[in-house]
Design a protein around this motif. Structure first.
Motif, PDB file in Angstrom:
ATOM      1  N   THR A 141       0.815  -1.219   0.000  1.00 52.26           N
ATOM      2  CA  THR A 141       0.000   0.000   0.000  1.00 52.26           C
ATOM      3  C   THR A 141       0.847   1.268   0.000  1.00 52.26           C
ATOM      4  OG1 THR A 141      -0.147  -0.240   2.416  1.00 52.26           O
ATOM      5  CG2 THR A 141      -2.002  -1.042   1.116  1.00 52.26           C
ATOM      6  N   ASP A 142       2.183   1.123   0.097  1.00 49.90           N
ATOM      7  CA  ASP A 142       3.016   2.316  -0.039  1.00 49.90           C
ATOM      8  C   ASP A 142       3.227   2.685  -1.507  1.00 49.90           C
ATOM      9  OD1 ASP A 142       4.445   0.042  -0.571  1.00 49.90           O
ATOM     10  OD2 ASP A 142       6.303   0.745   0.383  1.00 49.90           O
ATOM     11  N   LYS A 143       2.836   1.778  -2.395  1.00 47.49           N
ATOM     12  CA  LYS A 143       2.926   2.051  -3.827  1.00 47.49           C
ATOM     13  C   LYS A 143       1.549   2.164  -4.486  1.00 47.49           C
ATOM     14  CE  LYS A 143       7.359  -0.358  -4.276  1.00 47.49           C
ATOM     15  NZ  LYS A 143       8.088  -1.472  -4.943  1.00 47.49           N
ATOM     16  N   VAL A 144       0.589   1.435  -3.952  1.00 51.26           N
ATOM     17  CA  VAL A 144      -0.784   1.458  -4.480  1.00 51.26           C
ATOM     18  C   VAL A 144      -1.695   1.948  -3.358  1.00 51.26           C
ATOM     19  CG1 VAL A 144      -2.642   0.096  -5.512  1.00 51.26           C
ATOM     20  CG2 VAL A 144      -0.248  -0.480  -5.991  1.00 51.26           C
ATOM     21  N   PRO A 145      -2.627   2.868  -3.656  1.00 46.05           N
ATOM     22  CA  PRO A 145      -3.533   3.371  -2.603  1.00 46.05           C
ATOM     23  C   PRO A 145      -4.285   2.235  -1.920  1.00 46.05           C
ATOM     24  CG  PRO A 145      -3.716   4.698  -4.582  1.00 46.05           C
ATOM     25  CD  PRO A 145      -2.854   3.532  -4.942  1.00 46.05           C
ATOM     26  N   ALA A 146      -4.471   2.363  -0.612  1.00 46.40           N
ATOM     27  CA  ALA A 146      -5.118   1.304   0.157  1.00 46.40           C
ATOM     28  C   ALA A 146      -6.539   1.041  -0.322  1.00 46.40           C
ATOM     29  CB  ALA A 146      -5.119   1.665   1.650  1.00 46.40           C
ATOM     30  N   TRP A 147      -7.249   2.113  -0.711  1.00 46.48           N
ATOM     31  CA  TRP A 147      -8.628   1.916  -1.165  1.00 46.48           C
ATOM     32  C   TRP A 147      -8.671   1.105  -2.454  1.00 46.48           C
ATOM     33  CZ3 TRP A 147     -10.134   3.415  -5.985  1.00 46.48           C
ATOM     34  CH2 TRP A 147      -9.350   4.372  -6.653  1.00 46.48           C
ATOM     35  N   LEU A 148      -7.657   1.280  -3.316  1.00 44.23           N
ATOM     36  CA  LEU A 148      -7.611   0.519  -4.560  1.00 44.23           C
ATOM     37  C   LEU A 148      -7.265  -0.948  -4.286  1.00 44.23           C
ATOM     38  CD1 LEU A 148      -7.801   0.453  -7.613  1.00 44.23           C
ATOM     39  CD2 LEU A 148      -5.415   1.211  -7.742  1.00 44.23           C
ATOM     40  N   VAL A 149      -6.374  -1.183  -3.328  1.00 42.91           N
ATOM     41  CA  VAL A 149      -6.055  -2.557  -2.937  1.00 42.91           C
ATOM     42  C   VAL A 149      -7.303  -3.233  -2.370  1.00 42.91           C
ATOM     43  CG1 VAL A 149      -4.648  -4.002  -1.428  1.00 42.91           C
ATOM     44  CG2 VAL A 149      -3.636  -2.001  -2.520  1.00 42.91           C
ATOM     45  N   TRP A 150      -8.053  -2.495  -1.560  1.00 43.74           N
ATOM     46  CA  TRP A 150      -9.307  -3.043  -1.008  1.00 43.74           C
ATOM     47  C   TRP A 150     -10.249  -3.438  -2.135  1.00 43.74           C
ATOM     48  CZ3 TRP A 150     -14.478  -2.480  -1.418  1.00 43.74           C
ATOM     49  CH2 TRP A 150     -15.279  -3.032  -0.404  1.00 43.74           C
ATOM     50  N   LEU A 151     -10.420  -2.577  -3.119  1.00 40.98           N
ATOM     51  CA  LEU A 151     -11.334  -2.857  -4.230  1.00 40.98           C
ATOM     52  C   LEU A 151     -10.852  -4.066  -5.032  1.00 40.98           C
ATOM     53  CD1 LEU A 151     -13.791  -2.032  -5.893  1.00 40.98           C
ATOM     54  CD2 LEU A 151     -12.308  -0.477  -7.195  1.00 40.98           C
ATOM     55  N   LEU A 152      -9.549  -4.135  -5.299  1.00 40.25           N
ATOM     56  CA  LEU A 152      -9.008  -5.266  -6.048  1.00 40.25           C
ATOM     57  C   LEU A 152      -9.180  -6.573  -5.270  1.00 40.25           C
ATOM     58  CD1 LEU A 152      -5.700  -3.685  -7.431  1.00 40.25           C
ATOM     59  CD2 LEU A 152      -7.782  -4.221  -8.733  1.00 40.25           C
ATOM     60  N   ALA A 153      -8.981  -6.505  -3.953  1.00 36.87           N
ATOM     61  CA  ALA A 153      -9.154  -7.701  -3.127  1.00 36.87           C
ATOM     62  C   ALA A 153     -10.616  -8.145  -3.105  1.00 36.87           C
ATOM     63  CB  ALA A 153      -8.661  -7.425  -1.705  1.00 36.87           C
ATOM     64  N   PHE A 154     -11.506  -7.187  -3.022  1.00 37.64           N
ATOM     65  CA  PHE A 154     -12.945  -7.499  -3.031  1.00 37.64           C
ATOM     66  C   PHE A 154     -13.337  -8.162  -4.353  1.00 37.64           C
ATOM     67  CE2 PHE A 154     -17.418  -5.948  -3.699  1.00 37.64           C
ATOM     68  CZ  PHE A 154     -17.994  -6.764  -2.734  1.00 37.64           C
ATOM     69  N   LEU A 155     -12.868  -7.601  -5.459  1.00 33.95           N
ATOM     70  CA  LEU A 155     -13.176  -8.176  -6.776  1.00 33.95           C
ATOM     71  C   LEU A 155     -12.526  -9.547  -6.940  1.00 33.95           C
ATOM     72  CD1 LEU A 155     -12.835  -4.994  -9.029  1.00 33.95           C
ATOM     73  CD2 LEU A 155     -14.938  -6.094  -8.213  1.00 33.95           C
ATOM     74  N   ALA A 156     -11.331  -9.716  -6.373  1.00 36.77           N
ATOM     75  CA  ALA A 156     -10.659 -11.018  -6.455  1.00 36.77           C
ATOM     76  C   ALA A 156     -11.459 -12.090  -5.717  1.00 36.77           C
ATOM     77  CB  ALA A 156      -9.252 -10.913  -5.869  1.00 36.77           C
ATOM     78  N   GLY A 157     -12.017 -11.731  -4.569  1.00 31.56           N
ATOM     79  CA  GLY A 157     -12.845 -12.682  -3.833  1.00 31.56           C
ATOM     80  C   GLY A 157     -14.079 -13.082  -4.619  1.00 31.56           C
ATOM     81  N   ILE A 158     -14.731 -12.099  -5.242  1.00 32.85           N
ATOM     82  CA  ILE A 158     -15.919 -12.386  -6.054  1.00 32.85           C
ATOM     83  C   ILE A 158     -15.547 -13.274  -7.237  1.00 32.85           C
ATOM     84  CG2 ILE A 158     -17.677 -11.359  -7.539  1.00 32.85           C
ATOM     85  CD1 ILE A 158     -17.644  -8.908  -5.728  1.00 32.85           C
ATOM     86  N   LEU A 159     -14.446 -12.953  -7.907  1.00 27.08           N
ATOM     87  CA  LEU A 159     -14.030 -13.710  -9.083  1.00 27.08           C
ATOM     88  C   LEU A 159     -13.694 -15.157  -8.730  1.00 27.08           C
ATOM     89  CD1 LEU A 159     -13.294 -13.800 -12.077  1.00 27.08           C
ATOM     90  CD2 LEU A 159     -10.990 -13.010 -11.453  1.00 27.08           C
ATOM     91  N   MET A 160     -12.947 -15.363  -7.657  1.00 32.09           N
ATOM     92  CA  MET A 160     -12.583 -16.726  -7.262  1.00 32.09           C
ATOM     93  C   MET A 160     -13.827 -17.532  -6.889  1.00 32.09           C
ATOM     94  SD  MET A 160      -9.368 -17.254  -7.624  1.00 32.09           S
ATOM     95  CE  MET A 160      -9.165 -18.736  -6.639  1.00 32.09           C
ATOM     96  N   GLY A 161     -14.752 -16.916  -6.168  1.00 26.12           N
ATOM     97  CA  GLY A 161     -15.986 -17.614  -5.824  1.00 26.12           C
ATOM     98  C   GLY A 161     -16.808 -17.946  -7.053  1.00 26.12           C
ATOM     99  N   ALA A 162     -16.868 -17.011  -8.017  1.00 19.57           N
ATOM    100  CA  ALA A 162     -17.645 -17.234  -9.240  1.00 19.57           C
ATOM    101  C   ALA A 162     -17.048 -18.368 -10.069  1.00 19.57           C
ATOM    102  CB  ALA A 162     -17.702 -15.949 -10.050  1.00 19.57           C
ATOM    103  N   LEU A 163     -15.732 -18.378 -10.190  1.00 19.12           N
ATOM    104  CA  LEU A 163     -15.081 -19.444 -10.956  1.00 19.12           C
ATOM    105  C   LEU A 163     -15.313 -20.809 -10.310  1.00 19.12           C
ATOM    106  CD1 LEU A 163     -11.677 -17.730 -11.883  1.00 19.12           C
ATOM    107  CD2 LEU A 163     -13.614 -18.202 -13.409  1.00 19.12           C
ATOM    108  N   TRP A 164     -15.226 -20.850  -8.985  1.00 24.03           N
ATOM    109  CA  TRP A 164     -15.432 -22.123  -8.296  1.00 24.03           C
ATOM    110  C   TRP A 164     -16.891 -22.555  -8.365  1.00 24.03           C
ATOM    111  CZ3 TRP A 164     -11.690 -25.255  -7.464  1.00 24.03           C
ATOM    112  CH2 TRP A 164     -11.854 -26.354  -6.630  1.00 24.03           C
ATOM    113  N   GLY A 165     -17.811 -21.603  -8.325  1.00 23.78           N
ATOM    114  CA  GLY A 165     -19.228 -21.941  -8.442  1.00 23.78           C
ATOM    115  C   GLY A 165     -19.603 -22.393  -9.840  1.00 23.78           C
ATOM    116  N   ALA A 166     -18.891 -21.901 -10.854  1.00 25.11           N
ATOM    117  CA  ALA A 166     -19.209 -22.259 -12.240  1.00 25.11           C
ATOM    118  C   ALA A 166     -18.883 -23.720 -12.533  1.00 25.11           C
ATOM    119  CB  ALA A 166     -18.443 -21.351 -13.193  1.00 25.11           C
ATOM    120  N   ILE A 167     -17.969 -24.323 -11.773  1.00 24.88           N
ATOM    121  CA  ILE A 167     -17.578 -25.708 -12.052  1.00 24.88           C
ATOM    122  C   ILE A 167     -18.751 -26.677 -11.884  1.00 24.88           C
ATOM    123  CG2 ILE A 167     -16.088 -27.607 -11.300  1.00 24.88           C
ATOM    124  CD1 ILE A 167     -13.941 -25.509 -10.670  1.00 24.88           C
ATOM    125  N   PRO A 168     -19.477 -26.677 -10.748  1.00 28.22           N
ATOM    126  CA  PRO A 168     -20.665 -27.540 -10.666  1.00 28.22           C
ATOM    127  C   PRO A 168     -21.714 -27.163 -11.712  1.00 28.22           C
ATOM    128  CG  PRO A 168     -20.030 -26.772  -8.484  1.00 28.22           C
ATOM    129  CD  PRO A 168     -19.224 -25.994  -9.465  1.00 28.22           C
TER     130      PRO A 168
END
Length: 427
Positions: A141-168
């Motif tokens: 976060t000393d190179k990337v704003p903390a709010w942007l890291v939060w948003l990227l982490a939130f989207l990463a969680g959604i994406l990983m869950g969506a990919l795993w849910g798509a398998i069944p």
């Protein structure tokens, strides 16, 4: 002359008015399930209290008070009496705990709407956890704003869950493999994958505190946390943050998707009758995969908002158990009758019972598992909501109603010729 008014009921309150609406019947059926569950749970509390030497009669009634009003418990006075009032810590913690089960409830509800049973929310939650924590703790976060890291982490969680849910969903759509079996298998696979993933990423482990074993650092270690949105001012001392507001907004967006869009209509039609949807030109395979992907994304969002709060540390050795949030979403969806807006309230209600359980444990000789019994009874009764709705409507069973609608002459004409001959011989 003033006209005399008839004694008829107000149209809005008749069976053809407000009380006759399907939504009203659904709400009443859910409330009946909750009420009966609380009554049965209260009886159990009384029986346990009266048969346990360490719990007096007064203690049994204190347990009852805490079940119904534990959210507003403020502790005990110097003389040992229970006190009640506005408790900002309990209410704030209730909202914090409601955030993940609200979203996993949405996950289950979306799948139910499309005719699928998403019992894989626990695995999707774990994959969302892995994606969220990795991004939140790996990007400096000393190179990337903390709010942007939060948003990227939130989207990463959604994406990983969506990919795993798509398998069944893919297995169901193209190989016709039952989604329940596929989800159960995917749950345990994700548990082992997440355990391995965090085991090999030592930089994510909390090694700075003595005695910490198998724990991942809080996201606040990298300066990443969900904004409070002034909720900490309303509920000081609690764990609450803006996650509950984001979860409620997601619930509204899901309602819009399912009720006001072409995609939502296609998903519901596919769930009602897959073959009819296919005949109407709807791509049923696409709908199944999309439904499970959306459900998985919501479970991933549940994990993201929970861990991005920065309040708790993740225990990464998960291969022996699955997160309860994935399964607690099932009763939340059942009580809400799969309505995204109602999920907000049922999620808060389930969280309120959990807070009551903690109050019972801390303030009485009971243990918190009594509230688990009450929740189980409520869940069991919620599966009978359709029967309760039929009772409210005064409807007969389909077969009996159809038989009652056939005139007597038609019934005689419909009998086989052998039966008619037997009747004539009897005459």
């Amino acid at each position: 002359m003033r006209k005399q008014t008839s004694g008829a009921a107000t149209p809005a309150l008749t069976k053809d008015g407000f009380l006759g609406r399907e939504g009203t019947k659904t709400v009443i059926a859910s409330l009946f399930s909750i009420l009966i569950g609380l009554v049965v749970g209260s009886i159990i509390i009384l029986i346990v209290g009266l048969t346990t030497p360490s719990i007096s009669v007064g203690g049994a009634f204190e347990g009852l008070k805490l079940v119904f009003a534990g959210l507003f418990s403020t502790g005990r006075t110097a003389t040992g009496e229970l006190t009640f009032g506005f408790n900002p810590v309990n209410i704030g913690d209730m909202l914090f705990r409601a955030t993940p089960i609200l979203l996993t409830g949405l996950s289950v509800a979306v799948a139910f709407k499309t005719g699928l049973f998403n019992i894989g929310a626990a695995g999707q939650y774990l994959m969302g956890t892995a994606g969220t924590l990795y991004v939140a703790l790996s990007i400096p976060t000393d190179k990337v704003p903390a709010w942007l890291v939060w948003l990227l982490a939130f989207l990463a969680g959604i994406l990983m869950g969506a990919l795993w849910g798509a398998i069944p969903g893919l297995l169901k759509a193209f190989l016709n493999i039952n989604e329940v079996i596929a989800c159960i298998m995917s749950n345990w696979i994700s548990a082992s994958l997440v355990t391995w993933f965090f085991d090999v990423n030592n930089q994510l482990k909390n090694a700075s505190e003595a005695g910490k074993v198998s724990y991942i650092c809080k996201t606040t270690a990298n300066g990443v946390a969900t904004p409070k949105f002034f909720l900490d001012k309303l509920f000081p001392g609690s764990q609450v943050n803006g996650g509950i507001l984001i979860a409620a907004l997601i619930a509204v967006l899901v309602w819009v998707l399912m009720s006001k869009t072409t995609l939502g209509y296609a998903l519901k039609v596919c769930g009602a009758n897959r073959q009819a949807a296919k005949y109407a030109g709807i791509n049923d395979k696409r709908c199944i995969v999309l439904s499970m992907a959306i459900a998985g994304g919501l479970s991933g969002a549940a994990a993201a908002l929970y861990w991005l709060s920065g309040n708790t540390e993740f225990f990464w050795s998960t291969y022996q158990s699955l997160p309860a949030e994935g399964f607690n979403g099932i009763p939340v969806a059942l009580l809400a009758a799969n309505n995204p807006i109602a999920v907000i309230f049922t999620g808060c209600f389930m969280s309120m019972l959990n807070i009551a359980g903690l109050q019972i444990k801390n303030l009485t000789a009971y243990n918190e598992y009594l509230t688990d019994i009450i929740i189980a009874i409520i869940v069991y009764l919620s599966s009978f909501s359709l029967l309760i709705k039929l009772m409210l409507s005064g409807k007969k069973k389909p077969a009996a109603a159809a038989a009652a609608a056939i005139p007597e002459d038609d019934k005689t004409a419909a009998k086989p010729s052998g039966e008619k001959a037997d009747e004539k011989e009897a005459d």
